[in-house]
Design a protein around this motif. Structure first.
Motif, PDB file in Angstrom:
ATOM      1  N   UNK A  17       0.799  -1.234   0.000  1.00  0.00           N
ATOM      2  CA  UNK A  17       0.000   0.000   0.000  1.00  0.00           C
ATOM      3  C   UNK A  17       0.826   1.275   0.000  1.00  0.00           C
ATOM      4  N   UNK A  18       2.100   1.171   0.381  1.00  0.00           N
ATOM      5  CA  UNK A  18       2.932   2.371   0.513  1.00  0.00           C
ATOM      6  C   UNK A  18       4.225   2.200  -0.281  1.00  0.00           C
ATOM      7  N   UNK A  19       4.238   2.619  -1.543  1.00  0.00           N
ATOM      8  CA  UNK A  19       5.436   2.460  -2.374  1.00  0.00           C
ATOM      9  C   UNK A  19       6.675   3.144  -1.797  1.00  0.00           C
ATOM     10  N   UNK A  20       6.494   4.177  -0.974  1.00  0.00           N
ATOM     11  CA  UNK A  20       7.644   4.881  -0.397  1.00  0.00           C
ATOM     12  C   UNK A  20       8.478   3.981   0.509  1.00  0.00           C
ATOM     13  N   UNK A  21       7.909   2.849   0.938  1.00  0.00           N
ATOM     14  CA  UNK A  21       8.642   1.929   1.806  1.00  0.00           C
ATOM     15  C   UNK A  21       9.546   0.982   1.027  1.00  0.00           C
ATOM     16  N   UNK A  22       9.393   0.923  -0.280  1.00  0.00           N
ATOM     17  CA  UNK A  22      10.149  -0.035  -1.098  1.00  0.00           C
ATOM     18  C   UNK A  22      11.653   0.163  -0.907  1.00  0.00           C
ATOM     19  N   UNK A  23      12.338  -0.930  -0.608  1.00  0.00           N
ATOM     20  CA  UNK A  23      13.784  -0.893  -0.461  1.00  0.00           C
ATOM     21  C   UNK A  23      14.282  -0.315   0.840  1.00  0.00           C
ATOM     22  N   UNK A  24      13.374  -0.079   1.798  1.00  0.00           N
ATOM     23  CA  UNK A  24      13.772   0.538   3.055  1.00  0.00           C
ATOM     24  C   UNK A  24      13.292  -0.278   4.250  1.00  0.00           C
ATOM     25  N   UNK A  25      14.012  -0.157   5.346  1.00  0.00           N
ATOM     26  CA  UNK A  25      13.607  -0.720   6.632  1.00  0.00           C
ATOM     27  C   UNK A  25      13.280  -2.207   6.502  1.00  0.00           C
ATOM     28  N   UNK A  26      12.066  -2.638   6.830  1.00  0.00           N
ATOM     29  CA  UNK A  26      11.731  -4.056   6.696  1.00  0.00           C
ATOM     30  C   UNK A  26      11.736  -4.524   5.244  1.00  0.00           C
ATOM     31  N   UNK A  27      11.614  -3.595   4.318  1.00  0.00           N
ATOM     32  CA  UNK A  27      11.480  -3.926   2.908  1.00  0.00           C
ATOM     33  C   UNK A  27      12.814  -3.808   2.162  1.00  0.00           C
ATOM     34  N   UNK A  28      13.901  -3.621   2.901  1.00  0.00           N
ATOM     35  CA  UNK A  28      15.235  -3.573   2.294  1.00  0.00           C
ATOM     36  C   UNK A  28      15.762  -5.001   2.143  1.00  0.00           C
ATOM     37  N   UNK A  29      16.429  -5.251   1.058  1.00  0.00           N
ATOM     38  CA  UNK A  29      17.010  -6.575   0.827  1.00  0.00           C
ATOM     39  C   UNK A  29      18.400  -6.608   1.452  1.00  0.00           C
ATOM     40  N   UNK A  30      18.438  -6.538   2.786  1.00  0.00           N
ATOM     41  CA  UNK A  30      19.701  -6.449   3.507  1.00  0.00           C
ATOM     42  C   UNK A  30      20.080  -7.813   4.079  1.00  0.00           C
ATOM     43  N   UNK A  53      20.039  -7.596   9.937  1.00  0.00           N
ATOM     44  CA  UNK A  53      19.076  -6.613  10.438  1.00  0.00           C
ATOM     45  C   UNK A  53      19.613  -5.189  10.323  1.00  0.00           C
ATOM     46  N   UNK A  54      18.738  -4.283   9.914  1.00  0.00           N
ATOM     47  CA  UNK A  54      19.106  -2.873   9.806  1.00  0.00           C
ATOM     48  C   UNK A  54      19.121  -2.260  11.203  1.00  0.00           C
ATOM     49  N   UNK A  55      20.124  -1.471  11.470  1.00  0.00           N
ATOM     50  CA  UNK A  55      20.256  -0.805  12.765  1.00  0.00           C
ATOM     51  C   UNK A  55      20.230   0.701  12.550  1.00  0.00           C
ATOM     52  N   UNK A  56      19.350   1.387  13.295  1.00  0.00           N
ATOM     53  CA  UNK A  56      19.246   2.836  13.214  1.00  0.00           C
ATOM     54  C   UNK A  56      19.328   3.425  14.615  1.00  0.00           C
ATOM     55  N   UNK A  71      11.642   9.574   5.980  1.00  0.00           N
ATOM     56  CA  UNK A  71      12.047  10.957   5.729  1.00  0.00           C
ATOM     57  C   UNK A  71      13.503  11.183   6.105  1.00  0.00           C
ATOM     58  N   UNK A  72      13.965  10.440   7.105  1.00  0.00           N
ATOM     59  CA  UNK A  72      15.309  10.646   7.632  1.00  0.00           C
ATOM     60  C   UNK A  72      16.373   9.854   6.887  1.00  0.00           C
ATOM     61  N   UNK A  73      16.030   8.668   6.417  1.00  0.00           N
ATOM     62  CA  UNK A  73      17.035   7.798   5.843  1.00  0.00           C
ATOM     63  C   UNK A  73      17.208   8.065   4.356  1.00  0.00           C
ATOM     64  N   UNK A  74      18.441   8.025   3.919  1.00  0.00           N
ATOM     65  CA  UNK A  74      18.732   8.228   2.503  1.00  0.00           C
ATOM     66  C   UNK A  74      18.339   6.983   1.713  1.00  0.00           C
ATOM     67  N   UNK A  75      17.830   7.153   0.482  1.00  0.00           N
ATOM     68  CA  UNK A  75      17.501   6.007  -0.363  1.00  0.00           C
ATOM     69  C   UNK A  75      18.768   5.388  -0.939  1.00  0.00           C
ATOM     70  N   UNK A  76      19.481   4.643  -0.117  1.00  0.00           N
ATOM     71  CA  UNK A  76      20.752   4.068  -0.524  1.00  0.00           C
ATOM     72  C   UNK A  76      20.552   2.821  -1.370  1.00  0.00           C
ATOM     73  N   UNK A  77      21.449   2.562  -2.318  1.00  0.00           N
ATOM     74  CA  UNK A  77      21.360   1.312  -3.074  1.00  0.00           C
ATOM     75  C   UNK A  77      21.643   0.114  -2.180  1.00  0.00           C
TER      76      UNK A  77
END
Length: 282
Positions: A102-115, A118-121, A161-167
């Motif tokens: 439902x929220x395309x802005x989440x793609x590739x970030x946080x839970x939706x990152x292909x990391x 675990x992502x640490x912030x 809003x805070x995190x950069x859209x990093x590859x």
């Protein structure tokens, strides 16, 4: 022969119809075995220090560190000292899949990152207070999809809003440094503050920023400074010199130049327009 890791199931943790469950755990100093889970986990250090064990190594977490773990991640958590307290929120995989759809802005970030891990912030004291208030509402309120989204969406909105859209190939330390540099105690010190939270030598930080974000550490830091300045100009009556000093740019001429580059108008005009329109819309 090493035993395979235990895989935890959301069916054993979440009540029927629930999409979230909150646990507060005092962690012991015993070294943990790595485990996985079929759900998503949001966890943060409430008190003390925690050692986060991963297949490829370990990292130390302190109060204010938040991790986003997904179904493919293996990890373990160990207390470092007598007062290590961790807050963990189990999130139903269907909830996370639905939010991502439902929220395309989440793609590739946080839970939706292909990391791979675990992502640490990092959250500052004010942000941690907000997170803990939201956790208390979740703990005392509804745990269905509506309650889980009410808890999760404000945090996700702020972090995107805070995190950069990093590859995807960008190192985790760079993502953590970009998030941490939103805090005034970091951006006040300029590029050296960014290098400090990155934990890397300044030349290496500069090369990585150029490679993955096509900007210098100073460019990134100045963007965070001017974003903070815009919020302070709108939400306070403090003088320009006070706000500029908070940003780490005490030279008002340079502050004006940076602000115009970022927002397209002078700080005074920016403040007058927004504060007037809030009180008395045209």
């Amino acid at each position: 022969m090493q035993r395979p890791p235990v895989i935890l199931s959301h069916a054993d943790i979440l009540a029927p119809g629930a999409c979230a469950a909150l646990t507060r755990a005092a962690l012991t100093p015993a070294r943990p075995a790595l485990h996985g889970h079929d759900f998503y986990e949001l966890a943060w250090v409430q008190n003390g220090r925690v050692r986060h064990h991963l297949p490829e190594g370990r990292e130390d977490l302190v109060e204010g560190d938040v991790i986003f773990a997904g179904p493919k991640h293996l990890h373990g958590l160990q207390g470092r000292g007598a007062d290590a307290l961790l807050v963990s929120v189990t999130l139903h995989p269907a909830l996370i899949a639905d939010l991502g759809a439902r929220h395309p802005a989440l793609a590739g970030r946080l839970f939706w990152a292909d990391a791979p891990a675990p992502l640490r912030l990092r959250r500052d004291s004010r942000q941690m207070a907000e997170l803990n208030r939201a956790a208390l509402r979740l703990e005392r309120g509804r745990r269905d999809a509506l309650g889980a989204e009410a808890f999760l969406l404000p945090l996700l909105c702020a972090l995107t809003e805070e995190t950069a859209p990093l590859p995807a190939e960008a190192p985790d330390w760079l993502a953590r440094a970009c998030a941490a540099s939103r805090a005034p105690d970091v951006f006040h010190d300029g590029a050296s503050g960014f290098a400090r939270v990155a934990g890397k030598a300044h030349p290496h930080v500069s090369r990585s920023m150029r490679r993955f974000l096509d900007m210098s550490p100073s460019d990134w830091i100045n963007a965070q400074r001017m974003d903070y300045a815009a919020r302070r100009l709108t939400g306070s009556a403090d003088s320009l010199s006070e706000i500029a000093a908070e940003c780490g740019v005490p030279n008002l001429s340079h502050f004006h130049k940076l602000f115009r580059q970022a927002h397209g108008e002078t700080p005074q005009r920016f403040r007058r327009a927004r504060q007037r329109d809030v009180v008395q819309p045209g």
